[in-house]
Each structure stands twice: as C-alpha cells, then as structure tokens.
Design an enzyme around this catalytic site. Sequence first.
Site, mmCIF file in Angstrom:
data_model
loop_
_atom_site.group_PDB
_atom_site.id
_atom_site.type_symbol
_atom_site.label_atom_id
_atom_site.label_comp_id
_atom_site.label_asym_id
_atom_site.label_seq_id
_atom_site.Cartn_x
_atom_site.Cartn_y
_atom_site.Cartn_z
ATOM 1 N N CYS A 1 6.907 -144.665 -3.478
ATOM 2 C CA CYS A 1 7.851 -145.599 -3.152
ATOM 3 C C CYS A 1 7.746 -146.753 -3.854
ATOM 4 O O CYS A 1 8.732 -147.182 -4.780
ATOM 5 C CB CYS A 1 7.750 -145.954 -1.742
ATOM 6 S SG CYS A 1 6.473 -146.549 -1.095
ATOM 7 N N HIS B 1 6.483 -148.617 3.636
ATOM 8 C CA HIS B 1 7.577 -147.940 2.630
ATOM 9 C C HIS B 1 8.724 -149.184 1.915
ATOM 10 O O HIS B 1 8.910 -150.059 2.718
ATOM 11 C CB HIS B 1 8.383 -147.107 3.421
ATOM 12 C CG HIS B 1 9.357 -146.114 2.432
ATOM 13 N ND1 HIS B 1 8.716 -145.275 1.747
ATOM 14 C CD2 HIS B 1 10.601 -146.235 2.481
ATOM 15 C CE1 HIS B 1 9.795 -144.611 1.118
ATOM 16 N NE2 HIS B 1 10.770 -145.198 1.644
ATOM 17 N N HIS C 1 15.161 -144.558 -3.196
ATOM 18 C CA HIS C 1 13.943 -144.494 -2.689
ATOM 19 C C HIS C 1 13.370 -143.072 -3.066
ATOM 20 O O HIS C 1 14.077 -141.941 -3.370
ATOM 21 C CB HIS C 1 13.847 -145.113 -1.335
ATOM 22 C CG HIS C 1 13.844 -143.799 -0.094
ATOM 23 N ND1 HIS C 1 13.328 -143.890 0.917
ATOM 24 C CD2 HIS C 1 15.052 -142.991 -0.402
ATOM 25 C CE1 HIS C 1 13.926 -142.963 1.579
ATOM 26 N NE2 HIS C 1 14.719 -142.315 0.835
#
Length: 357
Positions: A271, A319, A331
């Site tokens: 990520c 994240h 993402h």
Amino acid sequence: MRTGKRGLIAAAVTVVCAVTVLAAPGTAFASPSPTPTPTASPSPLPNKDLEAVRLKLDQLYREAAAATDAYNAAEEKAEKQSAEIVQLAKKIVEGQEKLDELKERAGAAARAQYRSGGLPDEAQLMLSDNPRQFLDGAGRVLQGQRATKALIGEMTRTQQDLELYAKDASAQWKKLEAGRKAKAAAQKKIEKQIAAAEKLESRLEKADKERLARLEEEAALKAQTAWLDTGVLDDVSGEATEAGKKAVKYATAQIGKPYGWGEEGPKAYDCSGLTSQAWASAGTAIPRTSQEQWKQLKRVDVEDMRPGDLIIYFKDASHVAMYIGDGAMVHAPRPNRTVTIAGAGSMPILAVVRPGA
C-alpha cells in the site's frame, strides 16, 4: 484478552474445524449393488460462520499489513544507517591521511630543531658572532615554535575526530544489526499471518469462497454508504495540483498489478509502496511507510481533501490509499489482491494527509 476477541477467535477456530470436516472425503458404505453410493456434496457454511471467517481473515491480513509497515521501516532505517556508515568511513580515511601528513610535518620540525643543536636561546646568543643576526633568527624561531604548537593542536583535534568517527561508526553498526533483526522478525510475522490466512481460505469450498467474496464486497459497500450518508462529500470541492494529477495518473496506471509486501514496483506494490512511488513520479519524496506518512505529512480535514491526497486507515495507520476524487480511492489492498479502485470510506479513516504541502 477481551471476551469479544476470544469469542471471535474461538468462532474462527470452530469454522476451521468445521471446514476441515466438510472437506474430508465421504465415508463409503457396503452395498449389495455393484455401483458405489455417491458421496454427498459438502453443505455450504452457515452465513454466521462464513462471516466469522471473513472477520478472521481481515484480522490476519491487517496484522500482516502492520508487520509489513515494520519491515519497510526497518529497511528504510537500514539504508540510512548504511549510508551514514559509508560517510563515516570516508571521514576516517580522510582523517587518517590528514593525521599522517601532520605527523610528517611535526617530524620535520623536530629534525630541524635537532640539527640546530637543541641549545637554549641564551646559549646560542652568547656563542653567536652576530647578535643582530641571531635575534632576527630568534624571531623566526619564535614563529616556528608557534606554528609547531598550532600543528600539535591540530594533530590532537584530528586524533579526537578520528576517535569520534570510529565511535559513531561502531554505534551505527550496532543499530544496523538491531534493524536487521527487527526486519527479520517483521518478515517472519508477515509470512506467518499470510500463511494462516491462506490456509484458512484454502479450506473453503469454491461456493463458499464466492460467497465470502460477496460478503467482503457487501461489507465494503455498507461502510462506504454509511460514510457517504454523513454528507462528508457535500463540501469536498478541492482540485488537484499539477503534482497531484501526476501522482494520481501514476497510481491508477498500476491498477491490476499484484500486491507484494515490501514491494515498490514496477511489477508489484504494497500500500505505501504505491503511494510513495506515485508521489516520487510527481517529483515529491515522501516517507516510505504508511505510519510515517501519517506522522510526517501535513494533515487536512476530510472536507478539504483533493485528488492526490493520501487517506490513512485504521487506528494503527497500517494502511494507506490515494484519493482520486468523487469519493473513490486507489490502493494496493492486501496479499492475493491487485491494485484497484474502491470507496474512500470503505475502511475506517484515521486521517487525510497531503504530500508537498
């Protein structure tokens, strides 16, 4: 451990056991007919059990994401420490060369004094046939003594610098070794969590896997709808900067590429690898990990976000995604998934941060 968490884990373990039983071969029974009795197809898991599996998988992958952040942080520190060690090594080499030169100059001065006989100034004056010439020479000698004193002082400082550089290098080596151990521990945890998740998924029947995927989509849609229903986007009208547009263009061009922990492209991304490389392509360097992106970049209100801003998710900042406008983000979700577009509110938002601000 709290009762809720214990209950969730217990439910997940129960599901694993149930799936194991359901996946086992059927029992053969004796029959007078030559044709064997067909085994029944495994029954689908009840919705509540499949939901427990979904929550357990989410937990495992989130723990893997947090460990990935720790791995990336350790790797980034190791790179910085290695660079510092290289610089210190250069300083040590340069300092040693300078010290050798100073020692040579000091030796030359000592030899010159020896050749003059090493007599005190008073004795040399009494023995001199030309007192004026001696006094003129004495002035030069005084200058030489001052220069020698400065030389000795410079030698002392250089020696002290060398000792300091060596001490700093030793400390950096120790930090590098500690970072290596932290990186190895994080890698071990990542592999353990991902292996546990993959093992749990592998025990599901095909139909249950499809239902599980639908449950994941429904949960994300429910969260996104609830987020939009708050009216949070009513006042969002920020336009992307030129750098932001470049970052978004880079990130969306990676759609379909696989997630890879610790990866920064071009074939796979985690990520924060995706977001950091997207902004690097726009000429802006940002921290490598989602936690450092959250800590170091300027925070903005959700109502003020614009395409290119980064959305940090979960309480542990494990994240990160890039906002691309219209309530959507791009993402790299997790292992066994690909870079994709999703609802910006499909996960709990911790903060929005802005690179280049």
